[in-house]
Design an enzyme around this catalytic site. Sequence first.
Site, PDB file in Angstrom:
ATOM      1  N   ASN A  38       5.165   5.906   3.145  1.00 25.40           N
ATOM      2  CA  ASN A  38       4.363   6.586   2.123  1.00 25.40           C
ATOM      3  C   ASN A  38       4.196   8.087   2.313  1.00 25.40           C
ATOM      4  O   ASN A  38       3.481   8.727   1.558  1.00 25.40           O
ATOM      5  CB  ASN A  38       2.989   5.914   2.028  1.00 25.40           C
ATOM      6  CG  ASN A  38       3.128   4.440   1.721  1.00 25.40           C
ATOM      7  OD1 ASN A  38       3.914   4.068   0.851  1.00 25.40           O
ATOM      8  ND2 ASN A  38       2.428   3.603   2.452  1.00 25.40           N
ATOM      9  N   THR A  39       4.818   8.633   3.336  1.00 22.08           N
ATOM     10  CA  THR A  39       4.881  10.088   3.483  1.00 22.08           C
ATOM     11  C   THR A  39       6.347  10.458   3.263  1.00 22.08           C
ATOM     12  O   THR A  39       7.207   9.948   3.993  1.00 22.08           O
ATOM     13  CB  THR A  39       4.406  10.524   4.892  1.00 22.08           C
ATOM     14  OG1 THR A  39       3.018  10.212   5.008  1.00 22.08           O
ATOM     15  CG2 THR A  39       4.599  12.018   5.114  1.00 22.08           C
ATOM     16  N   ASN A  79       0.828  -1.207   0.000  1.00 24.08           N
ATOM     17  CA  ASN A  79       0.000   0.000   0.000  1.00 24.08           C
ATOM     18  C   ASN A  79       0.856   1.248   0.000  1.00 24.08           C
ATOM     19  O   ASN A  79       1.952   1.271   0.540  1.00 24.08           O
ATOM     20  CB  ASN A  79      -0.973  -0.012   1.189  1.00 24.08           C
ATOM     21  CG  ASN A  79      -0.394   0.662   2.413  1.00 24.08           C
ATOM     22  OD1 ASN A  79      -0.423   1.894   2.536  1.00 24.08           O
ATOM     23  ND2 ASN A  79       0.179  -0.131   3.314  1.00 24.08           N
ATOM     24  N   LYS A 107       5.998   3.559  16.849  1.00 26.37           N
ATOM     25  CA  LYS A 107       5.885   2.522  15.803  1.00 26.37           C
ATOM     26  C   LYS A 107       7.073   2.625  14.853  1.00 26.37           C
ATOM     27  O   LYS A 107       7.310   3.686  14.260  1.00 26.37           O
ATOM     28  CB  LYS A 107       4.573   2.674  15.033  1.00 26.37           C
ATOM     29  CG  LYS A 107       4.340   1.517  14.048  1.00 26.37           C
ATOM     30  CD  LYS A 107       2.899   1.447  13.622  1.00 26.37           C
ATOM     31  CE  LYS A 107       2.642   0.322  12.652  1.00 26.37           C
ATOM     32  NZ  LYS A 107       1.237   0.205  12.273  1.00 26.37           N
ATOM     33  N   ASN A 122       5.932  -1.572  11.288  1.00 20.46           N
ATOM     34  CA  ASN A 122       5.154  -1.063  10.156  1.00 20.46           C
ATOM     35  C   ASN A 122       5.459  -1.919   8.914  1.00 20.46           C
ATOM     36  O   ASN A 122       6.120  -2.955   9.020  1.00 20.46           O
ATOM     37  CB  ASN A 122       5.549   0.410   9.918  1.00 20.46           C
ATOM     38  CG  ASN A 122       4.374   1.228   9.411  1.00 20.46           C
ATOM     39  OD1 ASN A 122       3.624   0.773   8.534  1.00 20.46           O
ATOM     40  ND2 ASN A 122       4.194   2.411   9.945  1.00 20.46           N
ATOM     41  N   PHE A 167      -1.416   8.307   4.354  1.00 28.35           N
ATOM     42  CA  PHE A 167      -2.144   8.953   5.462  1.00 28.35           C
ATOM     43  C   PHE A 167      -3.405   9.673   4.988  1.00 28.35           C
ATOM     44  O   PHE A 167      -3.669  10.825   5.379  1.00 28.35           O
ATOM     45  CB  PHE A 167      -1.262   9.956   6.218  1.00 28.35           C
ATOM     46  CG  PHE A 167      -0.136   9.350   7.029  1.00 28.35           C
ATOM     47  CD1 PHE A 167      -0.034   7.985   7.233  1.00 28.35           C
ATOM     48  CD2 PHE A 167       0.827  10.172   7.626  1.00 28.35           C
ATOM     49  CE1 PHE A 167       1.010   7.440   7.982  1.00 28.35           C
ATOM     50  CE2 PHE A 167       1.862   9.638   8.380  1.00 28.35           C
ATOM     51  CZ  PHE A 167       1.948   8.277   8.549  1.00 28.35           C
ATOM     52  N   SER A 209       5.967   5.169   8.439  1.00 28.21           N
ATOM     53  CA  SER A 209       5.282   4.864   7.186  1.00 28.21           C
ATOM     54  C   SER A 209       6.200   5.207   6.015  1.00 28.21           C
ATOM     55  O   SER A 209       6.806   6.268   5.993  1.00 28.21           O
ATOM     56  CB  SER A 209       3.994   5.681   7.072  1.00 28.21           C
ATOM     57  OG  SER A 209       3.550   5.632   5.725  1.00 28.21           O
TER      58      SER A 209
HETATM   59  C1  LIG Z   1      -3.770  -0.661   3.533  1.00 24.32           C
HETATM   60  C2  LIG Z   1      -2.905  -0.428   4.735  1.00 24.32           C
HETATM   61  C3  LIG Z   1      -2.907   0.832   5.340  1.00 24.32           C
HETATM   62  C4  LIG Z   1      -2.100   1.049   6.461  1.00 24.32           C
HETATM   63  N1  LIG Z   1      -2.141   2.281   7.060  1.00 24.32           N
HETATM   64  C5  LIG Z   1      -1.395   2.486   8.178  1.00 24.32           C
HETATM   65  C6  LIG Z   1      -1.458   3.721   8.865  1.00 24.32           C
HETATM   66  O1  LIG Z   1      -2.200   4.639   8.499  1.00 24.32           O
HETATM   67  N2  LIG Z   1      -0.682   3.881   9.965  1.00 24.32           N
HETATM   68  C7  LIG Z   1       0.145   2.885  10.451  1.00 24.32           C
HETATM   69  O2  LIG Z   1       0.815   3.077  11.464  1.00 24.32           O
HETATM   70  N3  LIG Z   1       0.205   1.703   9.810  1.00 24.32           N
HETATM   71  C8  LIG Z   1      -0.534   1.483   8.713  1.00 24.32           C
HETATM   72  N4  LIG Z   1      -0.472   0.272   8.077  1.00 24.32           N
HETATM   73  C9  LIG Z   1       0.474  -0.760   8.590  1.00 24.32           C
HETATM   74  C10 LIG Z   1      -0.193  -1.749   9.517  1.00 24.32           C
HETATM   75  O3  LIG Z   1      -0.718  -1.129  10.672  1.00 24.32           O
HETATM   76  C11 LIG Z   1       0.833  -2.835   9.933  1.00 24.32           C
HETATM   77  O4  LIG Z   1       1.876  -2.229  10.667  1.00 24.32           O
HETATM   78  C12 LIG Z   1       1.421  -3.594   8.764  1.00 24.32           C
HETATM   79  O5  LIG Z   1       0.471  -3.777   7.744  1.00 24.32           O
HETATM   80  C13 LIG Z   1       1.987  -4.949   9.174  1.00 24.32           C
HETATM   81  O6  LIG Z   1       0.987  -5.774   9.725  1.00 24.32           O
HETATM   82  P1  LIG Z   1       0.200  -6.903   8.872  1.00 24.32           P
HETATM   83  O7  LIG Z   1       1.236  -7.757   8.212  1.00 24.32           O
HETATM   84  O8  LIG Z   1      -0.635  -7.637   9.883  1.00 24.32           O
HETATM   85  O9  LIG Z   1      -0.611  -6.164   7.883  1.00 24.32           O
HETATM   86  C14 LIG Z   1      -1.264   0.011   6.964  1.00 24.32           C
HETATM   87  C15 LIG Z   1      -1.275  -1.237   6.345  1.00 24.32           C
HETATM   88  C16 LIG Z   1      -2.090  -1.469   5.252  1.00 24.32           C
HETATM   89  C17 LIG Z   1      -2.064  -2.833   4.612  1.00 24.32           C
END
Ligand SMILES: Cc1cc2nc3c(=O)[nH]c(=O)nc-3n(C[C@H](O)[C@H](O)[C@H](O)COP(=O)(O)O)c2cc1C
Length: 346
Positions: free
Chosen positions: A183-184, A116, A219, A248, A120, A181
């Site tokens: 993505n920022t 992704n 995080k 993350n 934000f 993140s």
């Molecule tokens: C579509 C998507 C959006 C996410 N948005 C955020 C976010 O806004 N803030 C954040 O701290 N992590 C965000 N994450 C990261 C997740 O909170 C997590 O740290 C990461 O996906 C790893 O866990 P998982 O393997 O269970 O998905 C996002 C993940 C996905 C897939």
Amino acid sequence: MVSAMYNFIIKPLLFKFSPEKAHAIIVAIIRLPFVKMILGALFNFRDERLGTEVAGLHFKNRIGLAAGFDKNASLIREMASLGFGFIEIGTITPLGQPGNPKPRIFRLPEDQALVNRMGFNNLGVDAAISKLKKIKKKNLIIGGNIGKNKITPLENAKEDYLICFTKLFPYVDYFTVNVSSPNTPNLRELQDKKPLTDILGSLQKLNLTKEKPKPIFLKIAPDVSFEQLDDIIDIVQQTGISGIVATNTTISREGLVTSAHTVEMIGSGGLSGLPLKHRSTEIIRYIVQRSNGSIPVIGIGGIQSAEDAIEKLEAGASLLQIYTGFIYEGPALVKRINKVLVKFQT
Ligand SMILES: Cc1cc2nc3c(=O)[nH]c(=O)nc-3n(C[C@H](O)[C@H](O)[C@H](O)COP(=O)(O)O)c2cc1C
């Protein structure tokens, strides 16, 4: 039975839509009248033995919804009815912002993963507060994951974190400071020693002026080196914040089954799900060992089964969170894990 229905009927249907459209469909469905009650009856699993205390808070179970799923605090009750012990909203920024252009989520089914680059997208802190005000809390922990607006220069990032912290303080139980993140633009530079000390130090200073300070977690990205991790651990201890959320998404694309061409076509973004599992566990284990267990860790990354959850608890995580596993395994995952964890003692 419910899992089979998800795997053979619901998931194939949902996967016909783009990931963001599928998310919107799920949200629309779980908001329908009575659906929350049905979900609760099917998926909620309670047992006193699942409860745990972390950073002075009581969690009814260790499995939380990761940040990113409920960015605007608009699904808290619905997601709680699926049996999550805690819900982390956000990432929330001071001002609402649209995020990156679509498409910005991609499935890698062969790897049970997602990429992704949402960036934000959220409605801003004031909109989240108006939702949070309506929540009647009953034995549910809510975390506020905070970040900076894209237009805020990196050198002013601290102000954004302070604004979100101050405004959200009365409405959440703990905070997660998101400096990880991918993505920022340049956000992850805030994990460097100087800016990180400044941001966490300022937040904790403000926190300690409150009558009842709240736990602050940091995080981190899975792409930090062990040397960087040593600095991060020192800063967490020096500033006296409560713990670390590890991890993350990753910018690495190593070891994927998905073809290199497809991966290249998808482009930039954070990879989550199964390919992240071992790296995040490694980081959890390192933090816990290096800090002699003094830093509570919320373990996250690639949890898709009870075995994955146990692996992270055995590495020393105090709590766990899930995002991608929920997409691939469906709503029964939390109950399935909790049923096993009843028998698991850390
Ligand atoms: C579509 C998507 C959006 C996410 N948005 C955020 C976010 O806004 N803030 C954040 O701290 N992590 C965000 N994450 C990261 C997740 O909170 C997590 O740290 C990461 O996906 C790893 O866990 P998982 O393997 O269970 O998905 C996002 C993940 C996905 C897939």
